[in-house]
Design a protein around this motif. Structure first.
Motif, PDB file in Angstrom:
ATOM      1  N   SER A   1       0.885  -1.278   0.154  1.00  0.00           N
ATOM      2  CA  SER A   1       0.033   0.054  -0.041  1.00  0.00           C
ATOM      3  C   SER A   1       0.824   1.217  -0.067  1.00  0.00           C
ATOM      4  CB  SER A   1      -1.007  -0.006   1.252  1.00  0.00           C
ATOM      5  OG  SER A   1      -1.638   1.063   1.328  1.00  0.00           O
ATOM      6  N   VAL A   2       0.630   2.146  -0.857  1.00  0.00           N
ATOM      7  CA  VAL A   2       1.221   3.341  -0.952  1.00  0.00           C
ATOM      8  C   VAL A   2       0.417   4.560  -1.089  1.00  0.00           C
ATOM      9  CG1 VAL A   2       2.716   4.849  -2.317  1.00  0.00           C
ATOM     10  CG2 VAL A   2       3.070   2.177  -2.585  1.00  0.00           C
ATOM     11  N   SER A   3       0.457   5.345   0.213  1.00  0.00           N
ATOM     12  CA  SER A   3      -0.626   6.470   0.292  1.00  0.00           C
ATOM     13  C   SER A   3       0.203   7.913   0.488  1.00  0.00           C
ATOM     14  CB  SER A   3      -1.286   6.117   1.428  1.00  0.00           C
ATOM     15  OG  SER A   3      -2.095   7.340   2.045  1.00  0.00           O
ATOM     16  N   ALA A   4      -0.351   8.710  -0.035  1.00  0.00           N
ATOM     17  CA  ALA A   4      -0.058  10.081   0.263  1.00  0.00           C
ATOM     18  C   ALA A   4      -0.206  10.842   1.567  1.00  0.00           C
ATOM     19  CB  ALA A   4      -0.252  11.029  -1.059  1.00  0.00           C
ATOM     20  N   GLY A   5      -1.260   9.798   2.307  1.00  0.00           N
ATOM     21  CA  GLY A   5      -1.664  10.604   3.549  1.00  0.00           C
ATOM     22  C   GLY A   5      -2.774  11.446   3.452  1.00  0.00           C
ATOM     23  N   THR A   6      -3.468  11.415   4.665  1.00  0.00           N
ATOM     24  CA  THR A   6      -4.660  12.535   4.722  1.00  0.00           C
ATOM     25  C   THR A   6      -4.216  13.913   4.603  1.00  0.00           C
ATOM     26  OG1 THR A   6      -4.339  12.595   7.118  1.00  0.00           O
ATOM     27  CG2 THR A   6      -5.720  11.030   6.343  1.00  0.00           C
ATOM     28  N   GLN A   7      -2.881  14.387   4.978  1.00  0.00           N
ATOM     29  CA  GLN A   7      -2.748  15.575   4.593  1.00  0.00           C
ATOM     30  C   GLN A   7      -3.035  16.088   3.043  1.00  0.00           C
ATOM     31  OE1 GLN A   7       1.465  15.727   5.354  1.00  0.00           O
ATOM     32  NE2 GLN A   7       1.223  16.237   7.452  1.00  0.00           N
ATOM     33  N   ALA A   8      -2.828  15.184   2.249  1.00  0.00           N
ATOM     34  CA  ALA A   8      -3.078  15.282   0.625  1.00  0.00           C
ATOM     35  C   ALA A   8      -4.522  15.396   0.337  1.00  0.00           C
ATOM     36  CB  ALA A   8      -2.386  14.342   0.103  1.00  0.00           C
ATOM     37  N   LEU A   9      -5.158  14.761   1.033  1.00  0.00           N
ATOM     38  CA  LEU A   9      -6.930  14.996   1.102  1.00  0.00           C
ATOM     39  C   LEU A   9      -7.313  16.200   1.504  1.00  0.00           C
ATOM     40  CD1 LEU A   9      -7.695  11.173   1.749  1.00  0.00           C
ATOM     41  CD2 LEU A   9      -7.112  12.242  -0.623  1.00  0.00           C
ATOM     42  N   LEU A  10      -6.667  17.105   2.123  1.00  0.00           N
ATOM     43  CA  LEU A  10      -7.318  18.094   2.989  1.00  0.00           C
ATOM     44  C   LEU A  10      -6.906  19.362   2.511  1.00  0.00           C
ATOM     45  CD1 LEU A  10      -6.991  16.661   6.554  1.00  0.00           C
ATOM     46  CD2 LEU A  10      -9.063  16.802   4.963  1.00  0.00           C
ATOM     47  N   GLY A  11      -6.291  19.423   1.330  1.00  0.00           N
ATOM     48  CA  GLY A  11      -5.885  20.747   0.613  1.00  0.00           C
ATOM     49  C   GLY A  11      -4.691  20.717  -0.228  1.00  0.00           C
ATOM     50  N   GLU A  12      -3.745  19.789   0.156  1.00  0.00           N
ATOM     51  CA  GLU A  12      -2.500  19.727  -0.729  1.00  0.00           C
ATOM     52  C   GLU A  12      -2.612  18.889  -1.706  1.00  0.00           C
ATOM     53  OE1 GLU A  12       0.726  18.241   1.932  1.00  0.00           O
ATOM     54  OE2 GLU A  12       0.463  19.684   3.368  1.00  0.00           O
ATOM     55  N   GLU A  13      -1.921  19.089  -2.914  1.00  0.00           N
ATOM     56  CA  GLU A  13      -1.996  18.319  -4.044  1.00  0.00           C
ATOM     57  C   GLU A  13      -1.401  16.975  -4.003  1.00  0.00           C
ATOM     58  OE1 GLU A  13      -3.479  17.708  -7.871  1.00  0.00           O
ATOM     59  OE2 GLU A  13      -3.902  19.395  -6.588  1.00  0.00           O
ATOM     60  N   PRO A  14      -1.943  15.890  -4.136  1.00  0.00           N
ATOM     61  CA  PRO A  14      -1.303  14.570  -3.852  1.00  0.00           C
ATOM     62  C   PRO A  14      -0.578  14.349  -5.196  1.00  0.00           C
ATOM     63  CG  PRO A  14      -3.631  14.072  -4.168  1.00  0.00           C
ATOM     64  CD  PRO A  14      -3.581  15.892  -4.146  1.00  0.00           C
ATOM     65  N   PRO A  15       0.318  13.239  -5.209  1.00  0.00           N
ATOM     66  CA  PRO A  15       0.912  12.912  -6.594  1.00  0.00           C
ATOM     67  C   PRO A  15       0.240  12.344  -7.444  1.00  0.00           C
ATOM     68  CG  PRO A  15       2.152  12.182  -4.555  1.00  0.00           C
ATOM     69  CD  PRO A  15       0.824  12.575  -3.999  1.00  0.00           C
ATOM     70  N   PRO A  16       0.307  12.107  -8.809  1.00  0.00           N
ATOM     71  CA  PRO A  16      -0.748  11.552  -9.695  1.00  0.00           C
ATOM     72  C   PRO A  16      -1.064  10.307  -9.215  1.00  0.00           C
ATOM     73  CG  PRO A  16       0.813  12.839 -10.909  1.00  0.00           C
ATOM     74  CD  PRO A  16       1.294  12.948  -9.315  1.00  0.00           C
ATOM     75  N   THR A  17      -2.243   9.641  -9.345  1.00  0.00           N
ATOM     76  CA  THR A  17      -2.475   8.306  -9.020  1.00  0.00           C
ATOM     77  C   THR A  17      -1.585   7.192  -9.847  1.00  0.00           C
ATOM     78  OG1 THR A  17      -4.824   8.883  -8.516  1.00  0.00           O
ATOM     79  CG2 THR A  17      -4.271   6.605  -8.989  1.00  0.00           C
ATOM     80  N   GLU A  18      -1.169   7.665 -11.097  1.00  0.00           N
ATOM     81  CA  GLU A  18      -0.436   6.687 -11.851  1.00  0.00           C
ATOM     82  C   GLU A  18       1.038   6.677 -11.154  1.00  0.00           C
ATOM     83  OE1 GLU A  18      -2.113   9.126 -12.906  1.00  0.00           O
ATOM     84  OE2 GLU A  18      -3.740   8.186 -14.361  1.00  0.00           O
ATOM     85  N   GLN A  19       1.432   7.701 -10.772  1.00  0.00           N
ATOM     86  CA  GLN A  19       2.850   7.669 -10.033  1.00  0.00           C
ATOM     87  C   GLN A  19       2.769   6.640  -8.697  1.00  0.00           C
ATOM     88  OE1 GLN A  19       4.700  11.566  -9.390  1.00  0.00           O
ATOM     89  NE2 GLN A  19       5.496  10.868  -7.496  1.00  0.00           N
ATOM     90  N   ILE A  20       1.588   6.776  -8.055  1.00  0.00           N
ATOM     91  CA  ILE A  20       1.530   6.213  -6.583  1.00  0.00           C
ATOM     92  C   ILE A  20       1.455   4.641  -7.130  1.00  0.00           C
ATOM     93  CG2 ILE A  20       0.172   5.644  -4.693  1.00  0.00           C
ATOM     94  CD1 ILE A  20      -0.297   8.609  -4.614  1.00  0.00           C
ATOM     95  N   CYS A  21       0.584   4.124  -8.066  1.00  0.00           N
ATOM     96  CA  CYS A  21       0.449   2.874  -8.519  1.00  0.00           C
ATOM     97  C   CYS A  21       1.768   2.495  -9.009  1.00  0.00           C
ATOM     98  CB  CYS A  21      -0.705   2.880  -9.512  1.00  0.00           C
ATOM     99  SG  CYS A  21      -2.260   2.992  -8.763  1.00  0.00           S
ATOM    100  N   ASP A  22       2.655   3.003  -9.838  1.00  0.00           N
ATOM    101  CA  ASP A  22       3.932   2.792 -10.283  1.00  0.00           C
ATOM    102  C   ASP A  22       4.962   2.332  -9.251  1.00  0.00           C
ATOM    103  OD1 ASP A  22       2.929   2.988 -12.798  1.00  0.00           O
ATOM    104  OD2 ASP A  22       4.042   5.171 -13.276  1.00  0.00           O
ATOM    105  N   ALA A  23       4.742   3.185  -8.144  1.00  0.00           N
ATOM    106  CA  ALA A  23       5.532   2.879  -7.047  1.00  0.00           C
ATOM    107  C   ALA A  23       5.219   1.490  -6.254  1.00  0.00           C
ATOM    108  CB  ALA A  23       5.220   3.917  -5.871  1.00  0.00           C
ATOM    109  N   ALA A  24       3.971   1.249  -6.179  1.00  0.00           N
ATOM    110  CA  ALA A  24       3.345   0.067  -5.473  1.00  0.00           C
ATOM    111  C   ALA A  24       3.561  -1.134  -6.599  1.00  0.00           C
ATOM    112  CB  ALA A  24       1.653   0.184  -5.415  1.00  0.00           C
TER     113      ALA A  24
END
Length: 297
Positions: free
Chosen positions: A262-285
């Motif tokens: 599991s690779v997560s940008a964290g709840t901080q990214a869901l509360l205003g910060e721009e998270p990394p692209p989903t494709e980038q996170i899935c590539d890491a996983a």
């Protein structure tokens, strides 16, 4: 010749009104050829259009351009429906629902839901550890509490050995995920977790090794909580990939065992910060899962 995407999805009856089509575009629920589309985004014949409404994603290929609403039979001639089948009825029935009249969740309630989603992986791993301990205490075949699992796909624990943290080092996790400041906060034979904040609000990466636990149950859980859940394969090994904004999880089965990265940008990214692209996170996983498979014994 082109047509606005909001006009087209309304014309082929994917939404009930044109304003609803425009709202779906502005809300980021419409993609054209994999790219989030604005209402005025043009579509042409051959484009793939994805529209997510009411928790279900419609995937259609444009075969005819129209800008005015037509009958259902005429609309069916304007696209090829490539949507995935709906989830099984038992999964839909078990999905929690908000009480009628309670209104939309408040911002505080949405934050709590996001935190619960991020903690799912840790809680499931904890359940797996407790189950393993209870199983070890009931090794006597004469013990009436011993589980009888003749229908298991294979003997629990008969899969490969993945080693400490799935055979991946902290330095490699940091390099692959591009999450600076990761610290190994959990390290035991079943679970490894790396955190940037210490309270799971920052970026989190985890490896979980489940023995004697059916992967189908985990896949069903992900299908309820993630925007996208699909079958997946790495080096010939079958499993699933589940993703949502800021998070991607991959499970790979080995008989009665499976592991999950599991690779997560964290709840901080869901509360205003721009998270990394989903494709980038899935590539890491995907890369972390591939390393675990290649380094297993």
């Amino acid at each position: 010749m082109t047509t606005r995407v909001d006009s087209w999805i309304w014309a082929i009856r994917l939404t009930k009104t044109r304003s609803a089509a425009g709202a779906a575009c502005r809300g980021g629920h419409v993609r054209v050829n994999g790219v989030t589309a604005k209402p005025a985004q043009p579509v042409t014949i051959g484009d793939e259009v994805r529209v997510r409404l009411h928790g279900h994603e419609r995937i259609v290929e444009v075969t005819k351009l129209i800008g005015k609403r037509v009958s259902a039979s005429a609309a069916a001639e304007c696209f090829i429906d490539r949507s995935p089948p709906p989830p099984p009825r038992e999964i839909v029935a078990s999905q929690p629902r908000r009480d009628r009249g309670a209104g939309r969740p408040t911002k505080r309630e949405r934050r709590e839901l996001d935190r619960l989603r991020m903690r799912d992986g840790f809680l499931l791993a904890l359940v797996a550890i407790v189950a393993a301990v209870l199983t070890a205490c009931s090794d006597d075949p004469a013990d009436p509490a011993s589980p009888d699992t003749p229908g298991a796909p294979a003997q629990a624990g008969a899969g490969p050995f993945f080693g400490e943290c799935g055979g991946v080092t902290t330095e490699e996790v940091t390099r692959i995920t591009k999450f600076a400041g990761l610290t190994n906060t959990v390290n035991n034979p079943s679970v490894c977790e790396w955190d940037t904040s210490g309270d799971r609000t920052g970026a989190v990466t985890s490896f979980n090794w489940y023995r004697g636990s059916p992967i189908g149950r985990e896949r069903a859980t992900e299908q309820l909580s993630r925007e996208s859940t699909k079958d997946f394969e790495i080096n010939g090994h079958q499993g699933f990939i589940a993703s949502d904004i800021g998070i991607c999880e991959i499970g790979i089965a080995f008989g009665a065992d499976f592991f999950e990265w599991s690779v997560s940008a964290g709840t901080q990214a869901l509360l205003g910060e721009e998270p990394p692209p989903t494709e980038q996170i899935c590539d890491a996983a995907t890369e972390l899962s591939r390393l675990s498979i290649e380094r297993s014994s």
